[in-house]
Write an enzyme that holds these catalytic residues in place. Structure first.
Site, PDB file in Angstrom:
ATOM      1  N   LYS A 206      41.408  38.744  41.969  1.00 12.24           N
ATOM      2  CA  LYS A 206      42.525  38.152  42.716  1.00 12.24           C
ATOM      3  C   LYS A 206      42.022  37.223  43.819  1.00 12.24           C
ATOM      4  CE  LYS A 206      45.470  42.172  41.860  1.00 12.24           C
ATOM      5  NZ  LYS A 206      45.817  43.504  42.363  1.00 12.24           N
TER       6      LYS A 206
ATOM      7  N   GLU B  61      52.246  33.401  39.365  1.00 10.95           N
ATOM      8  CA  GLU B  61      52.531  34.054  40.649  1.00 10.95           C
ATOM      9  C   GLU B  61      52.227  35.553  40.629  1.00 10.95           C
ATOM     10  OE1 GLU B  61      53.899  32.428  43.718  1.00 10.95           O
ATOM     11  OE2 GLU B  61      52.719  34.229  44.076  1.00 10.95           O
TER      12      GLU B  61
HETATM   13  N1  HSE Z   1      45.845  47.947  39.851  1.00  9.91           N
HETATM   14  C1  HSE Z   1      46.399  46.886  40.610  1.00  9.91           C
HETATM   15  C2  HSE Z   1      46.512  47.343  42.051  1.00  9.91           C
HETATM   16  C3  HSE Z   1      47.732  46.502  40.043  1.00  9.91           C
HETATM   17  O1  HSE Z   1      46.347  48.538  42.296  1.00  9.91           O
HETATM   18  O2  HSE Z   1      46.744  46.542  42.927  1.00  9.91           O
HETATM   19  C4  HSE Z   1      48.223  45.158  40.441  1.00  9.91           C
HETATM   20  O3  HSE Z   1      47.345  44.140  40.092  1.00  9.91           O
END
Ligand code: HSE
Length: 426
Positions: A192, A116
């Protein structure tokens, strides 16, 4: 990140236990250097540098991998899964590169791999796609999934702040990656959105198939022009589902992350600072929206705690594969080439301000059957070159790139043209 999870478990472990009827104990914590001072007070006796001993310890029921990186993290996870132990990870880079293989291993060993915290920090978007929207075909998914870029774009818009000064602040505040290129060049967001696209469409989307652009080209001038036109520039990750088309493939999707002009009245335009948001459109439910802190120790810890709770319940109820981590179920899925995708565009050119310039540019666009929806040449930019902004009707990326190459060769064009997509969320 591990410290944040430890702290959150100390604070709310009892609460989770009373909600689930399962007791938790952090038995051991493997770290790279036991002598290092830590902001969270972990008893020295629980610390070790030997991760293998922790994973193989028969008293360890659930393994949390929160170290980041790929090589050792992968060894930790595969060792645990091979022993049939459930794993909780926040490691988007590892999942992006090796997710398919690790999920298959979890399945073979009859255990689970929870992740998650790997996408959008504290927003439970993985649970939404795996469970809550299971009865929907996902037709659109739009996300602001990189907190650092959103923080930078927000401050550039609200304060007219300079890109590098804001980036330095994001690093100081602890949500930018150690290597800032991962954030600002779009790679973190691409990892992501790849995970979300795979989950939403049932076939693994490797990072190489994701069209990735970062925010380095966004200037305060673009932010101002976009605002005048009624838009806000955001780094938007998107997954769009197309009709089967001539290829006959059952699922064809666009997966990309690009700076995008979003109507300023749209909810995603108003997601600011380090916050993330994901808009998911399902064919049954319609539009749904998830908003929260996408980065930072506590937001991530909240998601890790949720996974630990799920893993513990699985063990208690012997339901290790109740909700499989990821099931490839779309054998004929295909990521559409970015050249074949269609969008509206914002184009900023730097041009010599003399008669005939606009006509020559319009002619080249016209030859490629690309229509202009509006033009701005702002007053007050005298000098050798002036900005010229064109809003472009729907065009394929291939046609747009070809026309831009020709436009770029015109002697009246100075500097490199800047092209961003415009999204109306239809
Ligand atoms: N570097 C990532 C961001 C951290 O700024 O969203 C979380 O994955």
């Amino acid at each position: 990140m591990g410290g944040g999870v430890y702290h959150a478990l100390q604070r709310n472990g009892g609460l989770i236990s009373s909600r689930l009827g399962v007791k938790f104990r952090v038995s051991q914590v493997a770290v790279r250097d036991v002598s290092k001072s830590r902001p969270v007070d972990i008893p020295r006796a629980r610390l070790t540098q030997d991760w293998r001993a922790v994973v193989e310890n028969p008293e360890t029921d659930i393994v949390c991998e929160l170290m980041g990186g790929v090589t050792t993290a992968k060894a930790v996870i595969t060792t645990a899964l091979k022993l049939g132990k459930p794993v909780v990870t926040a490691n988007k880079a590892l999942l992006s590169a090796c997710g398919e293989e690790l999920f298959e291993l979890a399945k073979q060993r009859g255990t689970s791999l929870y992740y998650e915290a790997s996408v959008a920090g504290g927003i439970p978007i993985i649970k939404v796609l795996r469970e809550a929207l299971i009865g929907n075909r996902i037709t659109r998914l739009y996300g602001i999934v990189n907190g650092t870029c959103n923080y930078i774009l927000t401050r550039m818009k609200l304060e007219g702040a300079d890109f590098s000064a804001v980036l330095a602040d994001a690093q100081r505040l602890g949500f930018a990656e150690a290597e800032p290129s991962l954030d600002v060049d779009g790679h973190d967001g691409a990892q992501k959105i790849g995970i979300l696209a795979s989950l939403a469409h049932g076939f693994w989307v490797p990072p190489a198939q994701i069209h990735t652009e970062g925010i380095r080209e966004v200037t305060p001038l673009d932010i101002q022009f976009a605002e005048q036109l009624g838009y806000t520039i955001k780094l938007i990750a998107m997954v769009k589902k197309f009709d089967a088309g001539r290829s006959g493939k059952t699922t064809r999707i666009q997966v990309s992350i690009t700076p995008t002009l979003v109507p300023s009245s749209h909810v995603l335009a108003n997601v600011n600072h380090v916050f993330n948001a994901v808009l998911v459109r399902g064919d049954v439910v319609g539009d749904t929206l998830y908003y929260g802190r996408g980065a930072g120790q506590d937001a991530t810890a909240s998601s890790v705690l949720s996974d630990i709770a799920d893993a513990a319940l699985d063990l208690q109820c012997h339901t290790e594969q109740r909700v499989p981590a990821f099931v490839p179920h779309e054998n004929d899925g295909e990521v559409v080439k970015i050249d074949d995708t269609i969008s509206r565009y914002y184009l900023r050119l730097s041009v010599v301000d003399k008669p005939g310039t606009l006509a020559r540019i319009a002619a080249l666009l016209g030859q490629s059957k690309i229509g202009i929806s509006s033009v701005i040449q702002p007053e007050g930019h005298e000098g050798e070159s002036v900005p010229l902004i064109l809003m472009i009707h729907d065009a394929s990326f291939a046609a747009m790139s070809k026309a831009l190459t020709k436009i770029g060769r015109l002697p009246v064009i100075k500097g490199t043209p800047v092209l961003f997509r415009v999204e109306n969320f239809e």
